[in-house]
Design a protein around this motif. Structure first.
Motif, short mmCIF file in Angstrom:
data_model
loop_
_atom_site.label_atom_id
_atom_site.label_comp_id
_atom_site.label_asym_id
_atom_site.label_seq_id
_atom_site.Cartn_x
_atom_site.Cartn_y
_atom_site.Cartn_z
N LEU A 25 -71.77 95.21 -49.19
CA LEU A 25 -71.48 96.59 -48.84
C LEU A 25 -70.82 96.67 -47.47
CD1 LEU A 25 -74.87 98.23 -49.93
CD2 LEU A 25 -72.70 98.30 -51.19
N PRO A 26 -70.11 97.77 -47.17
CA PRO A 26 -69.63 97.97 -45.80
C PRO A 26 -70.78 98.04 -44.81
CG PRO A 26 -68.51 99.45 -47.33
CD PRO A 26 -69.61 98.79 -48.11
N ALA A 27 -70.46 97.90 -43.52
CA ALA A 27 -71.51 97.78 -42.49
C ALA A 27 -72.43 98.99 -42.48
CB ALA A 27 -70.85 97.56 -41.13
N ARG A 28 -71.87 100.19 -42.54
CA ARG A 28 -72.72 101.39 -42.47
C ARG A 28 -73.62 101.50 -43.69
NH1 ARG A 28 -69.54 106.91 -42.69
NH2 ARG A 28 -69.18 106.07 -44.79
N GLU A 29 -73.07 101.30 -44.88
CA GLU A 29 -73.86 101.40 -46.09
C GLU A 29 -74.92 100.31 -46.13
OE1 GLU A 29 -70.75 101.96 -45.88
OE2 GLU A 29 -70.53 103.99 -46.67
N ALA A 30 -74.57 99.10 -45.65
CA ALA A 30 -75.54 98.01 -45.64
C ALA A 30 -76.69 98.31 -44.70
CB ALA A 30 -74.85 96.70 -45.24
N ALA A 31 -76.40 98.90 -43.53
CA ALA A 31 -77.46 99.23 -42.57
C ALA A 31 -78.41 100.29 -43.13
CB ALA A 31 -76.84 99.70 -41.26
N ILE A 32 -77.86 101.32 -43.77
CA ILE A 32 -78.71 102.37 -44.32
C ILE A 32 -79.50 101.86 -45.51
CG2 ILE A 32 -78.67 104.64 -45.45
CD1 ILE A 32 -76.32 105.38 -43.69
N ALA A 33 -78.89 101.03 -46.36
CA ALA A 33 -79.61 100.47 -47.49
C ALA A 33 -80.75 99.55 -47.03
CB ALA A 33 -78.65 99.69 -48.39
N THR A 34 -80.51 98.76 -45.99
CA THR A 34 -81.57 97.90 -45.46
C THR A 34 -82.73 98.73 -44.91
OG1 THR A 34 -79.92 96.23 -44.88
CG2 THR A 34 -82.06 96.06 -43.81
N TYR A 35 -82.40 99.84 -44.25
CA TYR A 35 -83.47 100.71 -43.71
C TYR A 35 -84.28 101.33 -44.85
CZ TYR A 35 -85.66 104.61 -41.26
OH TYR A 35 -86.58 105.50 -40.76
N ILE A 36 -83.61 101.83 -45.89
CA ILE A 36 -84.33 102.43 -47.02
C ILE A 36 -85.17 101.39 -47.74
CG2 ILE A 36 -84.03 103.62 -49.23
CD1 ILE A 36 -81.53 104.92 -48.13
#
Length: 287
Positions: A25-36
């Protein structure tokens, strides 16, 4: 946490958590997915709550990222009724699912146990591998796994700018303090930032120039020995565009060249004849 009955709902049959689960995933989507992914069951994952918890992203950025996670198969939102109200149930899956899987999940037609873990994990990115091997060049710069993971984005920027593995290792190990390195991770971070090379310009490949064949004068891009293939093989002539020139064509070319040579430097003796042939009146002789 969301009110009872709302919030995050984990999908069944997910693979165990591993490094790089969201690297596609792109960096922003990967960061939010990791947090969720690390939130407990029932945690609030609506746009306003996530934007408040993740200070780096606003509500619009979070909303766009959640839509991207839905298209990627990590999120699935279903509208249901609770009493007299319509609400959205949000399901999260660490393992990306296609639309058909989510439809079977809603029908209860998917296994509830975890899928088998693959025997081989994905290979680490090149930047991580280079950082992990720096200690082999100089033991004073041995980095831990956590430090390699944190420094990998900086090393990837070096590689993206055209730096080689040898140049990257040289930048991290050359000229170390004689008293030693107290914290290799911080030392490597400082060098990766301060010695970052400039973006190298891409030089376009040189374009071959057209030359003329010494035998027939036909233009071409590649003439071994100064002669085209037809002149070398003494066969039917093929021009640089692929046309086949017959003998009549060569006679016409010879005629045109002869005419150019004849009229290029007219001599005084035949100047009046050329004028007559060109339609220019000859002045009368002086008396």
């Amino acid at each position: 946490m969301a009110p009872a009955g709302y919030g995050k709902r984990s999908a069944p049959a997910q693979n165990p958590r591993r490094r790089g689960d969201f690297s596609h995933l792109p960096a922003r989507e990967a960061a939010i997915a990791t947090y969720i992914d690390r939130l407990p069951e029932g945690a609030a994952i609506d746009v306003k709550t996530l934007a408040k918890e993740l200070a780096a992203y606003g509500q619009q950025a979070v909303r766009t990222a959640l839509n991207a996670l839905t298209r990627a198969g990590h999120l699935f939102r279903r509208r249901e009724t609770v009493g007299t109200q319509w609400v959205f149930r949000t399901y999260f899956s660490r393992t990306a699912r296609d639309e058909s899987w989510w439809k079977r999940f809603l029908r209860g037609d998917v296994p509830t146990e975890s899928e088998p873990t693959p025997t081989e994990e994905a290979a680490p990115p090149p930047a991580y591998t280079i950082l992990a091997n720096v200690g082999g060049t100089d033991p004073r710069m041995t980095l831990s796994a956590r430090e390699c993971e944190q420094l990998a984005p900086l090393a990837e920027e070096w590689l993206a700018r055209g730096a080689t593995e040898a140049e990257l290792v040289q930048a991290l190990t050359a000229g170390l303090p004689p008293e030693g390195v107290h914290c290799p991770g911080a030392f490597a971070r400082n060098r990766l930032k301060s010695k970052l090379p400039p973006q190298r310009a891409q030089t376009p490949p040189p374009q071959p120039h057209l030359t003329e064949c010494e035998g027939c004068g036909a233009p071409a891009r590649n003439l071994p020995g100064g002669r085209c293939r037809a002149c070398r093989e003494d066969g039917p002539h093929e021009g640089w565009l692929g046309e086949e020139f017959d003998e009549s064509f060569h006679r016409q070319v010879a005629t045109v060249r002869a005419g150019i040579t004849k009229f290029k430097h007219p001599t005084p003796s035949n100047a009046s004849a050329k004028k007559r042939s060109w339609g220019v009146p000859t002045p009368p002789p002086a008396r």
